[in-house]
Motif scaffolding. Structure first.
Motif, PDB file in Angstrom:
ATOM      1  N   PRO A   1       1.312  -1.394  -0.320  1.00  0.00           N
ATOM      2  CA  PRO A   1      -0.079  -0.105   0.220  1.00  0.00           C
ATOM      3  C   PRO A   1       0.888   1.794   0.064  1.00  0.00           C
TER       4      PRO A   1
ATOM      5  N   ARG B   1       1.105   4.059  -2.757  1.00  0.00           N
ATOM      6  CA  ARG B   1       0.827   5.496  -2.521  1.00  0.00           C
ATOM      7  C   ARG B   1       1.886   6.391  -3.606  1.00  0.00           C
TER       8      ARG B   1
ATOM      9  N   PHE C   1     -11.795  10.905  -1.622  1.00  0.00           N
ATOM     10  CA  PHE C   1     -11.632   8.989  -1.325  1.00  0.00           C
ATOM     11  C   PHE C   1      -9.985   8.390  -1.570  1.00  0.00           C
ATOM     12  N   ALA C   2      -9.496   9.011  -2.206  1.00  0.00           N
ATOM     13  CA  ALA C   2      -8.441   8.706  -2.655  1.00  0.00           C
ATOM     14  C   ALA C   2      -7.301   9.686  -1.141  1.00  0.00           C
TER      15      ALA C   2
ATOM     16  N   GLU D   1      -8.591  10.296   1.841  1.00  0.00           N
ATOM     17  CA  GLU D   1      -9.627   9.196   3.084  1.00  0.00           C
ATOM     18  C   GLU D   1      -9.483   8.230   3.212  1.00  0.00           C
ATOM     19  N   VAL D   2      -8.970   7.535   2.037  1.00  0.00           N
ATOM     20  CA  VAL D   2      -8.425   5.640   2.260  1.00  0.00           C
ATOM     21  C   VAL D   2      -7.313   5.463   2.687  1.00  0.00           C
ATOM     22  N   ILE D   3      -6.248   6.891   2.439  1.00  0.00           N
ATOM     23  CA  ILE D   3      -5.088   6.257   2.801  1.00  0.00           C
ATOM     24  C   ILE D   3      -4.695   7.102   4.747  1.00  0.00           C
ATOM     25  N   GLY D   4      -6.108   7.632   4.687  1.00  0.00           N
ATOM     26  CA  GLY D   4      -6.311   7.912   6.473  1.00  0.00           C
ATOM     27  C   GLY D   4      -5.393  10.393   6.667  1.00  0.00           C
ATOM     28  N   ARG D   5      -5.372  10.381   5.934  1.00  0.00           N
ATOM     29  CA  ARG D   5      -5.309  12.091   5.740  1.00  0.00           C
ATOM     30  C   ARG D   5      -6.217  12.260   6.088  1.00  0.00           C
TER      31      ARG D   5
END
Lengths: 300, 225
Positions: free
Chosen positions: B75, B79, B102-103, B105-109
């Protein structure tokens, strides 16, 4: 961190809305299976109660032939009373034929065939003996001596009934445990299927998530939470069911307070522990089912 | 930035997608992978972000052998790589803004980063006024711009584009190419698989040509054929 938690919770809630029917099926199945698990525990406990109660005052029953003379009955009574070190003389009870027939009517209520063969004239009268001696071998030895006395038809030991009860309880235990395990597997399977369907419906989203570098855990957790909540809700429903069942049973049994059935009541404390257990099993089963589904889907 | 060393990938014993491919792409380069359908262009791209693993050979990305990398690190590799597809792969139930967000959000930004970066990248791709639209309300070219915004919002080192102009008319495709060129000029390495002769000839960049899985040409400032 906060955004991750809120993401997981939002996705979990959305999962339920998207997949309402399958979710309902999974919840109901897990509720039924957990209810059966709980019932198994309560039945086991009830039988244990029953057996302990027998153990508390093991009874020896001396059946007297229906054609025995009054002298013979007196002789037997005298012989019993001459053993105060072994039997509790104060609690020695004699049931004459009328009383024995009344008792049989209750005992064989569920067995009219047997009852039909009995009449107040042909039924044996009986001495109910409460032993003082703890040693059941000693009681059995005494019983065998009585078997030789004139007018004695039969000597029965509660110990023997005990074995039957043990066997019945064993049978019920095996049967309900087997059923509840099967149903539990079905419930895990349904939860697995719900999650798999949910993930399939969202495969594009998952593909995008993987491509932009979301970790597998990040993708998996909302689905696992969804499964866990399904199991947990199933657990809550089963607790309600179990509570209702136990209450109804307790009320029913109180009506027969004089019989051994009274022992088949489970106190609330134990039932609460079982409920906690059910919630735990439900949550675990949900998490496992959905975890397997999620991992399978992510690895492909 | 990307280096392939004698990479071979086959999908079954008789279908060899890439055969003994070796080449290197420097940081900031713009490279076209060209060739007919089934020549192995897409497979090469999929090898570069570890959607596929080669049977033989090594793929290096940003100094790391990505096939030697544990699954848990993949992952983080992804990124640093943006992906663009012929079919955009937008989520139909999310708005333009949400698709791009979404891009991140899903890596926790965190949310404040999202609120700041998404409008900026939508501005870059020229969709600042359309952030509340849904994908079906946009033209093909606009949808591709959204997907570029999503690929670029995290400022990746590399952009992998698989036939990004394949579904678009020539004029719209040109606009997409200008956008990719602009992104490339910020220092992002762009690798684009295409069989669109026009855009390759228009751009005059490095061309790596494939034929049945074999690299048959590697030319600076090349044309399609």
């Amino acid at each position: 961190m906060l955004s991750r938690i809120s993401y997981a919770l939002r996705e979990t809630a959305a999962g339920f809305r998207r997949n309402a029917t399958l979710t309902a099926a999974a919840i109901i199945t897990s509720a039924v299976s957990l209810l059966l698990v709980g019932t198994t525990f309560l039945i086991q406990r009830a039988f244990d109660n029953l057996l302990t109660r027998w153990k508390g005052d093991v009874e020896l029953i001396v059946y007297v032939r229906s054609d025995a003379t009054a002298e013979q009955v007196q002789l037997i009574e005298g012989a019993l009373k001459s053993q105060p070190s072994i039997i509790d003389v104060d609690r020695l009870r004699y049931l004459n034929q009328a009383e024995s027939y009344a008792e049989a009517e209750r005992l064989f209520a569920g067995d009219p065939g047997t009852l039909r063969l009995l009449t107040p004239e042909n039924i044996p009268s009986q001495f109910k003996v409460v032993p003082i001696a703890e040693d059941s071998a000693l009681v059995r030895e005494l019983g065998e001596q009585f078997r030789q006395l004139a007018g004695v038809k039969e000597v029965a030991y509660a110990q023997d009934v005990f074995d039957v009860v043990s066997r019945v309880s064993q049978f019920i235990r095996v049967a309900t445990t087997t059923m509840s395990i099967i149903l539990l597997v079905v419930a895990v399977g349904l939860i697995w299927n719900t999650i798999r369907t949910a993930m399939f419906a969202r495969r594009r989203e998952i593909e995008v998530m993987k491509l932009v570098g979301a970790t597998n855990w990040f993708i998996r957790i909302p689905f696992m939470l969804e499964g866990l909540v399904q199991g947990l809700v199933g657990g809550i429903l089963s607790c309600l069911g179990l509570w209702g069942l136990n209450t109804a049973w307790t009320n029913a049994v109180t009506d027969f307070n004089d019989t051994e059935l009274a022992a088949l009541v489970v106190t609330d404390g134990y039932a609460s522990w079982i409920m906690v257990l059910l919630l735990g099993i439900g949550a675990l089963a949900g998490a496992i089912g959905s975890g397997i589904a999620a991992s399978r889907f992510l690895d492909v | 930035m990307i280096r392939l060393e004698s990479v071979t990938k086959s999908y079954s014993s008789d279908v060899i997608a890439v055969r003994d491919a070796s080449f290197e792409i420097a940081k900031g380069e713009f490279v076209f992978l060209v060739g007919p359908s089934g020549s192995g262009k897409s497979t090469l791209l999929r090898l570069m972000n570890r959607q596929e693993q080669p049977e033989r050979g090594t793929v290096w990305v940003a100094g790391k052998d990505i096939n030697d990398m544990p699954e848990s690190k993949v992952p983080y590799l992804r990124r640093t790589i943006g992906n663009i597809f012929q079919d955009y792969k937008l989520l139909p139930n999310k708005t333009v803004f949400e698709n791009v967000a979404f891009a991140l959000e899903v890596i926790g930004r965190p949310r404040h980063v999202i609120r700041q970066q998404v409008p900026a990248v939508l501005e870059l791709v020229g969709l600042a006024d359309k952030e509340d639209r849904f994908p079906h309300q946009l033209s093909g070219g606009e949808q591709q711009r959204v997907s570029i915004a999503r690929a670029f919002v995290n400022r990746p080192l590399i952009l992998l584009a698989d036939e990004p102009t394949g579904n678009l008319d020539p004029g719209t495709g040109e606009g997409i190419m200008r956008l990719l060129d602009r992104i490339n000029s910020t220092g992002t390495t762009v690798v684009m698989a295409t069989h669109d002769t026009r855009v390759v000839n228009m751009m005059r960049r490095r061309v790596v040509q494939l034929d049945r899985g074999v690299i048959v040409r590697d030319q600076e400032r090349g044309v399609y054929d």
